[in-house]
Design an enzyme around this catalytic site. Sequence first.
Site, PDB file in Angstrom:
ATOM      1  CB  THR A   1      45.678  47.148  37.164  1.00 20.24           C
ATOM      2  OG1 THR A   1      46.707  47.617  36.283  1.00 20.24           O
ATOM      3  CG2 THR A   1      44.510  48.126  37.119  1.00 20.24           C
ATOM      4  N   GLY A   2      48.190  48.407  38.891  1.00 27.23           N
ATOM      5  CA  GLY A   2      48.883  49.641  39.244  1.00 27.23           C
ATOM      6  C   GLY A   2      49.068  50.557  38.056  1.00 27.23           C
TER       7      GLY A   2
ATOM      8  CB  THR B   1      50.711  36.264  34.465  1.00 25.82           C
ATOM      9  OG1 THR B   1      50.462  36.546  35.843  1.00 25.82           O
ATOM     10  CG2 THR B   1      50.090  37.353  33.605  1.00 25.82           C
TER      11      THR B   1
ATOM     12  CB  SER C   1      52.916  47.131  33.890  1.00 23.52           C
ATOM     13  OG  SER C   1      51.858  48.039  33.620  1.00 23.52           O
ATOM     14  CB  CYS C   2      51.998  44.334  29.571  1.00 22.50           C
ATOM     15  SG  CYS C   2      50.926  43.572  30.821  1.00 22.50           S
ATOM     16  CB  THR C   3      48.165  47.155  32.003  1.00 22.13           C
ATOM     17  OG1 THR C   3      47.848  45.756  31.987  1.00 22.13           O
ATOM     18  CG2 THR C   3      46.889  47.965  32.024  1.00 22.13           C
TER      19      THR C   3
ATOM     20  NE  ARG D   1      46.320  39.590  35.952  1.00 22.89           N
ATOM     21  CZ  ARG D   1      47.538  39.238  36.373  1.00 22.89           C
ATOM     22  NH1 ARG D   1      47.863  37.943  36.427  1.00 22.89           N
ATOM     23  NH2 ARG D   1      48.413  40.134  36.728  1.00 22.89           N
TER      24      ARG D   1
ATOM     25  CG  HIS E   1      46.171  41.066  32.248  1.00 19.72           C
ATOM     26  ND1 HIS E   1      46.958  39.948  32.148  1.00 19.72           N
ATOM     27  CD2 HIS E   1      46.991  42.123  32.037  1.00 19.72           C
ATOM     28  CE1 HIS E   1      48.202  40.305  31.894  1.00 19.72           C
ATOM     29  NE2 HIS E   1      48.248  41.623  31.822  1.00 19.72           N
TER      30      HIS E   1
END
Length: 491
Positions: free
Chosen positions: A345-346, A317, A286-288, A368, A314
């Site tokens: 978040t994963g 989205t 992911s991005c994170t 978010r 974040h």
Amino acid sequence: MTDDPLDRWNAHEASAEAMIPIIGRLYRGKGVTILLHSRSLVNKSVISILRTHRFARQIEGEELSVEQTLPFLEVLGELDLGPCKIDLGRLVTAYRTDGRGRSVAEFTAAVLADVTDGNKAEPQGPRDVVLYGFGRIGRLVTRLLIEKVGSGNGLNLRAVVVRRGGEGDLAKRASLLRRDSVHGQFNGTIKVDAENSAIIANGNVIKFIYSDDPAAIDYTEYGIDGAILIDNTGKWRDRQGLSQHLRPGIAKVVLTAPGKGDVPNIVHGVNHRDLDLSDRIVSCASCTTNAIVPPLKAMDDEFGIVRGHVETVHSFTNDQNLLDNFHKADRRGRSAPFNLVLTETGAQSAVAKAMPDFKAKITGSSIRVPTPDVSVAILNLQLRRETTKREVLEYLRQVSLAGPLSRNLDYTAATDVVSSDFIGSRAASIVDANATIVDDDTAILYLWYDNEFGYSCQVVRTVQYISGSEYPTYPRLGTEDLAGAVPVGAR
């Protein structure tokens, strides 16, 4: 040189203008990418080249002058070079340190002997790429692939697979590629070839294939062979589902979402070198995950990490709703532009896949927020030894400038930056020096990241590595140069 500021500026501009055609000829004619402290100068404007030189203040406390780099570039233009990356910043620094009285031409020829004349690598030729999906990440990856196609020896975007969206579908998709509310206009020209169901972007013919079933496509019918397919939909995340893409013409599949099961999660700069190049299905996580794993790796290598917590702030989205509506996740159903939305978040669980030797326990959560792009990850780390803010920042600054993470981790000492300043950043994450907190064995890092464009850059870097078109950087500074290179010819 004159002391008049305007005269100096005009002289700098003239030197930068002289660099552009040489950089272009090396890139398009020989497959040589010119960098300046890990930042590409290919297809850059005069102002961008001057700004990149000014960035060198972070390295030696003084600006690197175009008058200093131009003579080296002129020599490069005369050498018989093979495909590679050459960092002008490294070249100038190495010459200052160990020139041994040689001329610029003699020194440059000596340090680049491994990639000139009989030692140069042969170009690998283009590698076909197919995008499955054309959303936020798909369109940004498209921009990046088109930007990098000039040498003819890299990645060649041949097709995009989408579901038909109704009348005028192709024109609407071209419009979305041409203009973006966050990332601005496409840098070039876009034409629609409705008769052949294609978009022509900067001369690149991109076929649009309409299909609801990946298993129903024979890509060889479109002249596509040995391609890398990038799945931007996230619809399938395990090996069984993604294997549907392994159709005639497709050699490998790359997922732009966290992979499940035994699908490798790759964070370029950290574990891409450990990838088994025979594996046909991989994930870019992911991005994170891409934002936090490089600094975690760097901090663990130098200071050791006992445990940590990551909190991401974040941007919203497309997974969220504009207004309150049904959503499979409770809070994400609430209006994204109106609320701070607590969610999960994963990323922390993905760290174990990217760094299997990392033993520290990492927890994580996310909020978010009502911004369209750019996020910040806050890493709260307990270290294995005491340190100081100065030591931590100096170490991270050096990591961002040289070594295997220099393309992935960036650094800013600016005191006035805000999230929108990082739109278009190509790094996986950027350390905010002024926000950093260090107290004995505790370090709190604030990491900005463009969760769209920065992540897309990580995806393209991974695909370049898999394709065999990611060449080592010269001059070599040590073993870290080998870290980012794939053996020539490896597929």
